[in-house]
Design an enzyme around this catalytic site. Structure first.
Site, PDB file in Angstrom:
ATOM      1  CB  CYS A   1      10.400   0.782  -1.152  1.00  0.00           C
ATOM      2  SG  CYS A   1       9.361   0.309   0.245  1.00  0.00           S
TER       3      CYS A   1
ATOM      4  CE  LYS B   1      25.339   2.101   7.686  1.00  0.00           C
ATOM      5  NZ  LYS B   1      25.104   3.420   6.962  1.00  0.00           N
TER       6      LYS B   1
ATOM      7  CD  GLU C   1      13.099   2.412  -5.976  1.00  0.00           C
ATOM      8  OE1 GLU C   1      12.201   2.214  -5.140  1.00  0.00           O
ATOM      9  OE2 GLU C   1      14.214   1.876  -5.913  1.00  0.00           O
TER      10      GLU C   1
ATOM     11  CD  GLU D   1      11.661  -2.743   0.813  1.00  0.00           C
ATOM     12  OE1 GLU D   1      11.856  -2.496  -0.401  1.00  0.00           O
ATOM     13  OE2 GLU D   1      11.462  -1.876   1.665  1.00  0.00           O
TER      14      GLU D   1
END
Length: 490
Positions: free
Chosen positions: A293, A183, A390, A259
């Protein structure tokens, strides 16, 4: 659109059972280029019904008598090498497609092709090196273990590095002998579809790899809840990762690899060479528009060099070239979409409101596309929003520290633990920091060094499991123990 010739959009449907099909609902959605905010094309919008078809195809392909399961491990490796050859053949098309759909600087996109092909070839080499053990036993006979593919996998991709993430997950799952439903992120589906076409050309059997475009709340949810999916691998936000972990136990006990981002500390000690540390620190948070990330988004600088470092950091940021990612010399392209651009701008406003000093950047550039000036904040404190959350954008937050003991505690004072870095010429300092910081990857006197043979993953809320390296393929394998009794010789 850039002067660079736009690529032909060859694939916009769903890829199920090695066929290009429309969504069962007939729906489509737009994919927009962040370069100019214009629609590139419309792609099929899959949902639960399409996930059902794709999982059924993957399940058939995983049957013990299927063509895929009858392939030897060496044959799987050769198939992956053919896939890598085709990626190299189509590198111009793929890198152009990635830049238009994602906004990544074209020079970086071409460089990423090298990493993509090396990842596929590493997985190809692993395919015939999966083995078990023989184990001494106290009973009359012997014991051995087998490592066997886990089954149908749901692979959910992020938008920040779509081509790399597709290859990382898919190639590893194929090397292990799994089948899968992919996906892609709804923002960036185009390279996933193009790579699926190359896999078919390479000879992957029917149903082994399926790609269903769609949204997380529909296609993604259906995939993570499906009882015939044995494993889910997801790269993305912590919030969605928690939802996926809950979903993975709702219908069956799925294996999960997650992750989930980070708030990575980078420590600059007073003995560091600033000629190296300043550029590395900037690239650590500005590269790929800060949409990484492992971005070095918490920058700790020791007090003796703090003022000089801040001065140089501002000078470096001001020289960074932002613009059309196809233009020569450009270092930053646009943020992936308007929503992410506005999110980053919102964090910049919070930083100013909470007392951090914005020394340069932090503004939108123009009104066409989603471009931002790289921002540098000084006098940031640990309790500020920009130091805790973040941002996923080109925002450098610089904080001051006094001692190594202090900065280790501050570096660890976060729910994330994906990566960390330190610049120092003292080996003892480097080793102490590396041993005590809570992070899955630690870089010493460098940042962003990543290779397919090196395991990657995080501590704490940064995720579960590892990708890449030998550890990566183990995430797609089950261990089976076999005990064989033998009669005593008389």
């Amino acid at each position: 659109m850039p002067a660079h010739a736009p690529p032909e959009i060859k694939y916009t449907k769903l890829f199920i059972d090695n066929e290009w099909v429309d969504a069962e609902s007939g729906k489509t959605f737009e994919t927009v280029s962040p370069i100019d905010g214009k629609v590139i094309t419309r792609v099929a919008e899959g949902d639960k019904a399409d996930i059902e078809k794709a999982v059924a195809a993957a399940r058939r392909a995983f049957h013990r008598k299927s063509e895929w399961r009858q392939l030897t491990a060496s044959a799987r490796g050769r198939l992956l090498h053919r896939f890598a050859d085709l990626i190299e053949r189509d590198r111009e098309y793929l890198s152009t497609l990635e830049t238009i759909d994602n906004g990544i600087v074209y020079a970086m996109s071409r460089f990423m092709i090298e990493r993509v092909t090396s990842t596929v070839r590493f997985a190809a080499g692993l395919a015939d090196k999966v083995h078990g053990d023989t184990i001494p036993s106290d009973f009359e006979g012997f014991t051995y273990t087998l490592r066997q593919p886990v089954g149908v996998c749901g692979l959910i991709l992020p938008w920040n590095a779509p081509m790399s993430m597709f290859v990382s997950k898919v190639a590893t799952a194929l090397a292990a002998g799994c089948t899968m439903v992919v996906k892609p992120a709804e923002q960036t589906p185009l390279t996933a579809l193009a790579l699926a076409a190359l896999l078919a050309e390479a000879g992957v059997p029917r149903g082994v790899v399926n790609v269903v475009n769609g949204y997380g709340s529909t296609a993604g949810a259906a995939l993570t809840h499906h009882p015939h999916v044995a494993k889910v691998s997801f790269t993305g936000s912590l919030e969605v990762g928690k939802i996926i972990q809950q979903a993975a136990g709702a219908s069956n006990l799925k294996r999960v690899t997650l992750e989930l981002g980070g708030k990575s500390p980078l420590v600059i000690c007073d003995d560091a060479d600033l000629n190296f540390a300043v550029p590395y620190a900037a690239e650590g948070v500005f590269s790929l528009q800060g949409q990484v990330c492992v971005a070095a988004s918490r920058l700790f600088v020791q007090s003796k060099i703090y003022d000089e470092f801040v001065k140089r950091a501002v000078e470096y940021a001001k020289k960074r070239k932002v613009g059309n990612p196809f233009s020569e010399g450009i270092q930053n392209g646009p943020q992936v979409d308007e929503e992410m651009m506005n999110k980053v701008l919102g964090y910049i406003e919070k930083g100013k409101a909470e007392g951090a000093k914005l020394l340069t950047g932090g503004q939108r550039i123009g009104t066409t596309g989603y471009y931002l000036e790289p921002a540098v904040f000084a006098d940031v404190t640990d309790d500020m929003t920009i130091a805790k959350e973040e941002i996923f954008g080109p925002v450098q937050s610089i904080m001051k520290f006094e001692t190594l003991d202090e900065v280790i505690d501050r570096a660890n004072d976060t729910n994330y633990g994906l990566a960390a870095g330190i610049f120092t010429t003292n080996v003892q300092t480097a080793l102490q920091f590396s041993n005590l910081v809570e992070a899955g990857t630690v870089w010493v006197n460098n940042y962003f060094t990543m290779e397919p043979r090196i395991p990657f993953g995080g501590f704490k809320d940064s995720g579960l499991g590892r990708e890449h390296g030998l550890e990566g393929i183990l995430q797609y394998l089950e261990i089976k123990t076999v005990n064989i009794a033998l009669p005593k010789l008389t």
